[in-house]
Design a protein around this motif. Sequence first.
Motif, PDB file in Angstrom:
ATOM      1  N   GLY A  38      -1.430   6.614  -7.339  1.00  0.00           N
ATOM      2  CA  GLY A  38      -0.061   6.757  -6.826  1.00  0.00           C
ATOM      3  C   GLY A  38       0.048   6.319  -5.369  1.00  0.00           C
ATOM      4  N   ILE A  39      -0.952   6.661  -4.575  1.00  0.00           N
ATOM      5  CA  ILE A  39      -0.959   6.244  -3.169  1.00  0.00           C
ATOM      6  C   ILE A  39      -1.065   4.726  -3.077  1.00  0.00           C
ATOM      7  N   GLY A  40      -1.965   4.145  -3.870  1.00  0.00           N
ATOM      8  CA  GLY A  40      -2.174   2.696  -3.834  1.00  0.00           C
ATOM      9  C   GLY A  40      -0.939   1.904  -4.210  1.00  0.00           C
ATOM     10  N   THR A  41      -0.175   2.403  -5.203  1.00  0.00           N
ATOM     11  CA  THR A  41       1.030   1.687  -5.627  1.00  0.00           C
ATOM     12  C   THR A  41       2.092   1.683  -4.534  1.00  0.00           C
ATOM     13  N   ARG A  42       2.052   2.667  -3.654  1.00  0.00           N
ATOM     14  CA  ARG A  42       3.019   2.719  -2.549  1.00  0.00           C
ATOM     15  C   ARG A  42       2.473   2.070  -1.274  1.00  0.00           C
ATOM     16  N   LEU A  43       1.163   2.184  -1.079  1.00  0.00           N
ATOM     17  CA  LEU A  43       0.533   1.689   0.141  1.00  0.00           C
ATOM     18  C   LEU A  43       0.532   0.163   0.213  1.00  0.00           C
TER      19      LEU A  43
ATOM     20  N   GLU B  66       2.822  -2.001  -0.269  1.00  0.00           N
ATOM     21  CA  GLU B  66       3.967  -2.556   0.465  1.00  0.00           C
ATOM     22  C   GLU B  66       3.728  -2.515   1.963  1.00  0.00           C
ATOM     23  N   ASP B  67       3.231  -1.386   2.461  1.00  0.00           N
ATOM     24  CA  ASP B  67       2.911  -1.268   3.883  1.00  0.00           C
ATOM     25  C   ASP B  67       1.825  -2.262   4.261  1.00  0.00           C
ATOM     26  N   PHE B  68       0.812  -2.378   3.419  1.00  0.00           N
ATOM     27  CA  PHE B  68      -0.291  -3.299   3.692  1.00  0.00           C
ATOM     28  C   PHE B  68       0.199  -4.744   3.782  1.00  0.00           C
ATOM     29  N   LEU B  69       0.973  -5.174   2.819  1.00  0.00           N
ATOM     30  CA  LEU B  69       1.456  -6.560   2.813  1.00  0.00           C
ATOM     31  C   LEU B  69       2.379  -6.830   3.999  1.00  0.00           C
ATOM     32  N   ALA B  70       3.187  -5.856   4.373  1.00  0.00           N
ATOM     33  CA  ALA B  70       4.096  -6.034   5.510  1.00  0.00           C
ATOM     34  C   ALA B  70       3.345  -6.097   6.842  1.00  0.00           C
ATOM     35  N   ARG B  71       2.327  -5.261   6.996  1.00  0.00           N
ATOM     36  CA  ARG B  71       1.612  -5.182   8.269  1.00  0.00           C
ATOM     37  C   ARG B  71       0.495  -6.197   8.421  1.00  0.00           C
ATOM     38  N   SER B  72      -0.081  -6.643   7.332  1.00  0.00           N
ATOM     39  CA  SER B  72      -1.273  -7.496   7.426  1.00  0.00           C
ATOM     40  C   SER B  72      -0.958  -8.989   7.464  1.00  0.00           C
ATOM     41  N   CYS B  73       0.182  -9.383   6.939  1.00  0.00           N
ATOM     42  CA  CYS B  73       0.567 -10.807   6.881  1.00  0.00           C
ATOM     43  C   CYS B  73      -0.468 -11.662   6.152  1.00  0.00           C
ATOM     44  N   VAL B  74      -1.132 -11.102   5.137  1.00  0.00           N
ATOM     45  CA  VAL B  74      -2.093 -11.888   4.368  1.00  0.00           C
ATOM     46  C   VAL B  74      -1.337 -12.836   3.447  1.00  0.00           C
TER      47      VAL B  74
ATOM     48  N   VAL C 251      -9.752  -6.466   5.654  1.00  0.00           N
ATOM     49  CA  VAL C 251      -8.441  -6.146   6.222  1.00  0.00           C
ATOM     50  C   VAL C 251      -8.012  -4.721   5.863  1.00  0.00           C
ATOM     51  N   ALA C 252      -7.946  -4.402   4.578  1.00  0.00           N
ATOM     52  CA  ALA C 252      -7.412  -3.099   4.149  1.00  0.00           C
ATOM     53  C   ALA C 252      -8.281  -1.929   4.604  1.00  0.00           C
ATOM     54  N   PHE C 253      -9.577  -1.991   4.344  1.00  0.00           N
ATOM     55  CA  PHE C 253     -10.445  -0.895   4.772  1.00  0.00           C
ATOM     56  C   PHE C 253     -10.440  -0.749   6.296  1.00  0.00           C
ATOM     57  N   LYS C 254     -10.440  -1.872   6.994  1.00  0.00           N
ATOM     58  CA  LYS C 254     -10.400  -1.829   8.463  1.00  0.00           C
ATOM     59  C   LYS C 254      -9.084  -1.213   8.942  1.00  0.00           C
ATOM     60  N   MET C 255      -7.980  -1.606   8.322  1.00  0.00           N
ATOM     61  CA  MET C 255      -6.656  -1.140   8.732  1.00  0.00           C
ATOM     62  C   MET C 255      -6.477   0.358   8.499  1.00  0.00           C
ATOM     63  N   TYR C 256      -6.912   0.847   7.356  1.00  0.00           N
ATOM     64  CA  TYR C 256      -6.614   2.230   6.993  1.00  0.00           C
ATOM     65  C   TYR C 256      -7.754   3.214   7.241  1.00  0.00           C
TER      66      TYR C 256
ATOM     67  N   VAL D  91      -6.778   4.360  -5.269  1.00  0.00           N
ATOM     68  CA  VAL D  91      -5.971   3.597  -4.308  1.00  0.00           C
ATOM     69  C   VAL D  91      -6.155   2.101  -4.546  1.00  0.00           C
ATOM     70  N   ILE D  92      -7.400   1.676  -4.668  1.00  0.00           N
ATOM     71  CA  ILE D  92      -7.681   0.243  -4.870  1.00  0.00           C
ATOM     72  C   ILE D  92      -7.077  -0.225  -6.190  1.00  0.00           C
ATOM     73  N   ARG D  93      -7.291   0.532  -7.253  1.00  0.00           N
ATOM     74  CA  ARG D  93      -6.770   0.158  -8.580  1.00  0.00           C
ATOM     75  C   ARG D  93      -5.246   0.084  -8.579  1.00  0.00           C
ATOM     76  N   GLY D  94      -4.585   1.065  -7.966  1.00  0.00           N
ATOM     77  CA  GLY D  94      -3.125   1.076  -7.906  1.00  0.00           C
ATOM     78  C   GLY D  94      -2.565  -0.080  -7.106  1.00  0.00           C
ATOM     79  N   ALA D  95      -3.178  -0.364  -5.960  1.00  0.00           N
ATOM     80  CA  ALA D  95      -2.719  -1.477  -5.125  1.00  0.00           C
ATOM     81  C   ALA D  95      -2.907  -2.808  -5.848  1.00  0.00           C
ATOM     82  N   LEU D  96      -4.049  -2.981  -6.505  1.00  0.00           N
ATOM     83  CA  LEU D  96      -4.290  -4.234  -7.241  1.00  0.00           C
ATOM     84  C   LEU D  96      -3.289  -4.416  -8.374  1.00  0.00           C
ATOM     85  N   GLU D  97      -2.975  -3.340  -9.057  1.00  0.00           N
ATOM     86  CA  GLU D  97      -2.019  -3.455 -10.159  1.00  0.00           C
ATOM     87  C   GLU D  97      -0.647  -3.904  -9.657  1.00  0.00           C
TER      88      GLU D  97
END
Length: 181
Positions: free
Chosen positions: A50-55, A57-65, A81-86, A135-141
């Motif tokens: 659940g956290i990953g599915t919401r996180l 959006e923040d990651f894509l907005a802040r990281s500009c990958v 990027v992600a592990f370093k950022m969070y 978190v990783i699985r949710g974000a990837l999905e």
Amino acid sequence: MSRPAYRRPEYQKINKDLFVLTYGALVAQLCKDYEKDEDVNKYLDKMGYGIGTRLIEDFLARSCVRRCHSYSEVTDIIAQVAFKMYLGITPSVTCNNASRNEFSLILDKNPLVDFVEELPAGRSSLCYCNLLCGVIRGALEMVHLSADVSFLQDRLKGDKVTEIGITFLKKLDEKKYRRKK
């Protein structure tokens, strides 16, 4: 008066420490609520998902990958990027097979266990940091990638390293997820 656009490093450290302590209290409570380690592990994974599915959006907005074109690029972005950022760490990445869809993230340091010396007595199959897998699985999905994510090794269980395995299963159908106009 507007707030500054940056965060001071001491605030980030306080936030991380507060999160780690709160997470430890959550796991302790789950161990009281559930008799079986498997149930705690499932709950942590579900919560992380659940956290990953919401996180994401923040990651894509802040990281500009930019859009990734291979599983290895995706895994490198997660680690560098992600592990370093969070979490403030950068795991190393290894590829585990010739078809290049299985990878490992090797964590030299795991901030979620900063205040943990060992697993609770009688909880040897507890996957204390299973939240990270979810978190990783949710974000990837959310970026249309189906993956199996699990801990392969854990220092809390006596292993020499902490290793998270990511196996990319398939690219999900993007049409299914697009909004209707």
